[in-house]
Design a protein around this motif. Structure first.
Motif, PDB file in Angstrom:
ATOM      1  N   LEU A 102     -13.524   4.487   6.612  1.00 28.87           N
ATOM      2  CA  LEU A 102     -12.479   3.838   6.185  1.00 28.87           C
ATOM      3  C   LEU A 102     -12.530   3.966   4.618  1.00 28.87           C
ATOM      4  N   HIS A 103     -11.304   4.111   4.219  1.00 35.31           N
ATOM      5  CA  HIS A 103     -11.126   4.453   2.651  1.00 35.31           C
ATOM      6  C   HIS A 103     -10.210   3.410   2.224  1.00 35.31           C
ATOM      7  N   PRO A 104     -10.244   3.192   0.949  1.00 38.82           N
ATOM      8  CA  PRO A 104      -9.315   2.165   0.065  1.00 38.82           C
ATOM      9  C   PRO A 104      -7.884   2.229   0.481  1.00 38.82           C
ATOM     10  N   GLY A 105      -7.481   1.158   0.795  1.00 36.77           N
ATOM     11  CA  GLY A 105      -5.894   1.290   1.289  1.00 36.77           C
ATOM     12  C   GLY A 105      -5.808   1.653   2.722  1.00 36.77           C
ATOM     13  N   ASP A 106      -6.620   1.878   3.578  1.00 38.09           N
ATOM     14  CA  ASP A 106      -6.597   1.880   4.990  1.00 38.09           C
ATOM     15  C   ASP A 106      -6.073   0.669   5.444  1.00 38.09           C
ATOM     16  N   VAL A 107      -5.311   0.788   6.516  1.00 34.48           N
ATOM     17  CA  VAL A 107      -4.472  -0.222   7.214  1.00 34.48           C
ATOM     18  C   VAL A 107      -5.028  -0.545   8.589  1.00 34.48           C
ATOM     19  N   VAL A 161       0.786  -1.356  -0.008  1.00 38.55           N
ATOM     20  CA  VAL A 161       0.003  -0.040  -0.020  1.00 38.55           C
ATOM     21  C   VAL A 161       0.853   1.352  -0.040  1.00 38.55           C
ATOM     22  N   ALA A 162       0.773   2.080  -0.867  1.00 39.35           N
ATOM     23  CA  ALA A 162       1.567   3.308  -1.150  1.00 39.35           C
ATOM     24  C   ALA A 162       1.065   4.395  -0.286  1.00 39.35           C
ATOM     25  N   ARG A 163      -0.139   4.809  -0.306  1.00 41.60           N
ATOM     26  CA  ARG A 163      -0.789   5.713   0.261  1.00 41.60           C
ATOM     27  C   ARG A 163      -2.087   5.476   1.507  1.00 41.60           C
ATOM     28  N   PRO A 164      -1.851   4.806   2.383  1.00 35.19           N
ATOM     29  CA  PRO A 164      -2.988   4.692   2.828  1.00 35.19           C
ATOM     30  C   PRO A 164      -3.400   5.912   3.715  1.00 35.19           C
ATOM     31  N   HIS A 165      -4.796   6.246   3.633  1.00 30.85           N
ATOM     32  CA  HIS A 165      -5.483   7.162   4.039  1.00 30.85           C
ATOM     33  C   HIS A 165      -5.182   7.411   5.793  1.00 30.85           C
ATOM     34  N   LYS A 166      -5.034   6.260   6.558  1.00 33.67           N
ATOM     35  CA  LYS A 166      -4.796   6.211   7.957  1.00 33.67           C
ATOM     36  C   LYS A 166      -4.299   4.915   7.984  1.00 33.67           C
ATOM     37  N   ILE A 167      -3.546   4.832   9.321  1.00 36.14           N
ATOM     38  CA  ILE A 167      -2.975   3.400   9.784  1.00 36.14           C
ATOM     39  C   ILE A 167      -3.362   3.146  11.319  1.00 36.14           C
ATOM     40  N   PHE A 195      -5.389   3.114  18.184  1.00 35.87           N
ATOM     41  CA  PHE A 195      -4.639   4.208  17.923  1.00 35.87           C
ATOM     42  C   PHE A 195      -4.120   4.483  16.520  1.00 35.87           C
ATOM     43  N   LEU A 196      -3.512   5.378  16.409  1.00 33.39           N
ATOM     44  CA  LEU A 196      -3.253   5.838  14.932  1.00 33.39           C
ATOM     45  C   LEU A 196      -1.682   5.723  14.808  1.00 33.39           C
ATOM     46  N   LYS A 197      -1.237   5.159  13.745  1.00 30.46           N
ATOM     47  CA  LYS A 197       0.341   5.456  13.323  1.00 30.46           C
ATOM     48  C   LYS A 197       0.465   6.488  12.132  1.00 30.46           C
ATOM     49  N   ALA A 198       1.414   7.205  12.385  1.00 33.07           N
ATOM     50  CA  ALA A 198       1.665   8.132  11.357  1.00 33.07           C
ATOM     51  C   ALA A 198       1.904   7.500   9.885  1.00 33.07           C
ATOM     52  N   ASN A 199       1.535   8.004   9.017  1.00 31.93           N
ATOM     53  CA  ASN A 199       1.435   7.505   7.373  1.00 31.93           C
ATOM     54  C   ASN A 199       2.869   7.519   7.119  1.00 31.93           C
ATOM     55  N   SER A 200       3.677   8.506   7.636  1.00 30.46           N
ATOM     56  CA  SER A 200       5.274   8.697   7.390  1.00 30.46           C
ATOM     57  C   SER A 200       6.169   7.470   8.002  1.00 30.46           C
ATOM     58  N   SER A 201       5.448   6.876   8.941  1.00 30.44           N
ATOM     59  CA  SER A 201       6.120   5.609   9.459  1.00 30.44           C
ATOM     60  C   SER A 201       6.077   4.335   8.319  1.00 30.44           C
ATOM     61  N   LEU A 202       5.472   4.468   7.518  1.00 28.56           N
ATOM     62  CA  LEU A 202       5.317   3.241   6.518  1.00 28.56           C
ATOM     63  C   LEU A 202       6.457   2.871   5.854  1.00 28.56           C
ATOM     64  N   ILE A 203       7.108   1.668   5.789  1.00 24.21           N
ATOM     65  CA  ILE A 203       8.094   1.362   4.742  1.00 24.21           C
ATOM     66  C   ILE A 203       7.715  -0.197   4.207  1.00 24.21           C
ATOM     67  N   GLY A 204       8.507  -0.441   3.177  1.00 24.47           N
ATOM     68  CA  GLY A 204       8.370  -1.710   2.599  1.00 24.47           C
ATOM     69  C   GLY A 204       9.478  -2.849   3.226  1.00 24.47           C
ATOM     70  N   PRO A 205       9.370  -4.087   3.061  1.00 23.03           N
ATOM     71  CA  PRO A 205      10.269  -4.932   3.441  1.00 23.03           C
ATOM     72  C   PRO A 205      11.555  -4.809   3.011  1.00 23.03           C
ATOM     73  N   ASN A 206      12.028  -3.982   1.885  1.00 24.05           N
ATOM     74  CA  ASN A 206      13.328  -3.835   1.524  1.00 24.05           C
ATOM     75  C   ASN A 206      13.932  -2.341   1.941  1.00 24.05           C
ATOM     76  N   GLU A 207      13.253  -1.883   2.644  1.00 21.01           N
ATOM     77  CA  GLU A 207      13.768  -0.339   3.029  1.00 21.01           C
ATOM     78  C   GLU A 207      14.533  -0.430   4.318  1.00 21.01           C
ATOM     79  N   PRO A 208      15.486   0.590   4.779  1.00 22.41           N
ATOM     80  CA  PRO A 208      16.142   0.375   5.905  1.00 22.41           C
ATOM     81  C   PRO A 208      15.225   0.672   7.053  1.00 22.41           C
ATOM     82  N   PHE A 209      15.381  -0.082   8.159  1.00 16.40           N
ATOM     83  CA  PHE A 209      15.000   0.333   9.523  1.00 16.40           C
ATOM     84  C   PHE A 209      15.810   0.769  10.346  1.00 16.40           C
TER      85      PHE A 209
END
Length: 289
Positions: free
Chosen positions: A242-247, A71-77, A112-126
Motif C-alpha cells: 500500500l502506498h500513500p494515497g491508496d484508496v 486524492v488526485a493520484r492514488p496508486h490503486k483503488i 477487487f480493483l477499480k481503474a484509477n481513471s474511474s476517479l472523480i470528485g463531487p463536482n464533476e459530472p457523472f
C-alpha cells in the motif's frame, strides 16, 4: 482536520465555511520516475506535524470553490465486496446483482480493483456508462492510506491511515468481473474532503446515508462491517504494498439500487460530510443518449 483539493489542484484546510489555502506548504515539483502513490498525501503527515497557522493563510468562502477528489493520484483503488451481511442477503435475492453467483463472505471473493481513471470528485459530472444497462449506487466509508505499508497487523493498521472520506462505488450490473463493471469513467466518486483520524473517532462506528431524489435508499453504520477498517488494511496489505494515497473502499450496506439520468444522489458519512452528484445520460458516438 479537513483537507480538501479545490480549484484545479489547490490544497486547503476547511474550517466552518472557509477554505484556507495551504498549497505552498507542499513540494509539487515533478520528478521522474515518480515514487508510487500520491505525492501530496505522502507529505501530509509531515506538514500537519509541523503545525499550520490557519489564521495567516489566505482563505476563500467554501461556497465559492470547486471541490475535487481529495486524492488526485492514488496508486490503486481497492474495493471490498459483500462486506455487510444484509447486502449479501439482498445480493443473493436479486438476480440482477448476483448474475447467477451465490455470495458468501468477502474473504471467499477477495478484494477487487477499480481503474484509477474511474476517479472523480463531487463536482464533476457523472454519466452512466451504458444507456441500456443498470447502474447502481453504493455508499461507502473510504480509507486513504498515508504511508507505505506491507504485511501490517490489524493492531497497528490505523497508524497507516492518512484520513477518511465518503465514496460512491458506482456499479454496472452484469456478469463481467467487478473490476470491469466498477471501472467506467466516473464510477468512483470521492469527497467532499479528507478528514484526519483525530476528527473521526472510531471508524467502525460511523453512520452512512444515501438518498436518491430525496428518498432514503441506504442507511447503516460501519459497526455492521464484516471486516472492519483495521482488518481490511491488514487483509489488503497481505497481498499488495500500500502506498500513500491508496484508496480502500470498505463496502456498501444494503439498499443498493438503480439510478437513471436526471436522478440526484445525496450521500453522507458521519464526521466526514456530504456529497451530491447528478446523473447524466450515457454518451452514444460522443453525444448524450
Amino acid at each position: 482536520m479537513k483537507i480538501c483539493r479545490f480549484n484545479h489542484d489547490r490544497i486547503g484546510v476547511v474550517q466552518g465555511n472557509a477554505v484556507h489555502d495551504i498549497t505552498d506548504l507542499f513540494d509539487r515539483t515533478m520528478s521522474w520516475p515518480a515514487e508510487p502513490g500520491d505525492a501530496i498525501i505522502a507529505q501530509l503527515g509531515a506538514v500537519l506535524e509541523s503545525g499550520i497557522d490557519i489564521d495567516v493563510r489566505p482563505s476563500l468562502d467554501l461556497s465559492t470553490v470547486v471541490l475535487e477528489s481529495p486524492v488526485a493520484r492514488p496508486h490503486k483503488i481497492m474495493g471490498a465486496p459483500v462486506n455487510y451481511h444484509a447486502h449479501i442477503e439482498e445480493a443473493n435475492a436479486d438476480p440482477e446483482i448476483n448474475a447467477g453467483k451465490t455470495f458468501t463472505t468477502l474473504e471467499a471473493y477477495g478484494l477487487f480493483l477499480k481503474a484509477n481513471s474511474s476517479l472523480i470528485g463531487p463536482n464533476e459530472p457523472f454519466r452512466v456508462a451504458f444507456a441500456d444497462r443498470r447502474t447502481d449506487h453504493e455508499i461507502e466509508l473510504v480509507i486513504v492510506i498515508g504511508k507505505t505499508a506491507r504485511h501490517v497487523p490489524r493492531e497497528k493498521a490505523l497508524d497507516y491511515v492518512a484520513g477518511y472520506t465518503a465514496g460512491l462505488d458506482m456499479t454496472v450490473r452484469g456478469k463481467e468481473t467487478p473490476c470491469y463493471r466498477k471501472s467506467p469513467d466516473g464510477y468512483c466518486v470521492l469527497g467532499p474532503w479528507l478528514v484526519t483520524p483525530d476528527e473521526i473517532g472510531d471508524p467502525d462506528d460511523l453512520a452512512l446515508s444515501l438518498k436518491v431524489n430525496g428518498d432514503t435508499k441506504q442507511e447503516a453504520r460501519t459497526s455492521l462491517l464484516i471486516l472492519g477498517v483495521a482488518r481490511l488494511i491488514e487483509y489488503a496489505s497481505a497481498l499488495y504494498t500500500l502506498h500513500p494515497g491508496d484508496v480502500i473502499m470498505t463496502g456498501t450496506p444494503a439498499g443498493v439500487g438503480p439510478v437513471e439520468p436526471g436522478d440526484v444522489i445525496d450521500a453522507s458519512v458521519e464526521n466526514i460530510g456530504s456529497l451530491r452528484i447528478s446523473i447524466l445520460p450515457a454518451l452514444l458516438d460522443g453525444k448524450a443518449a
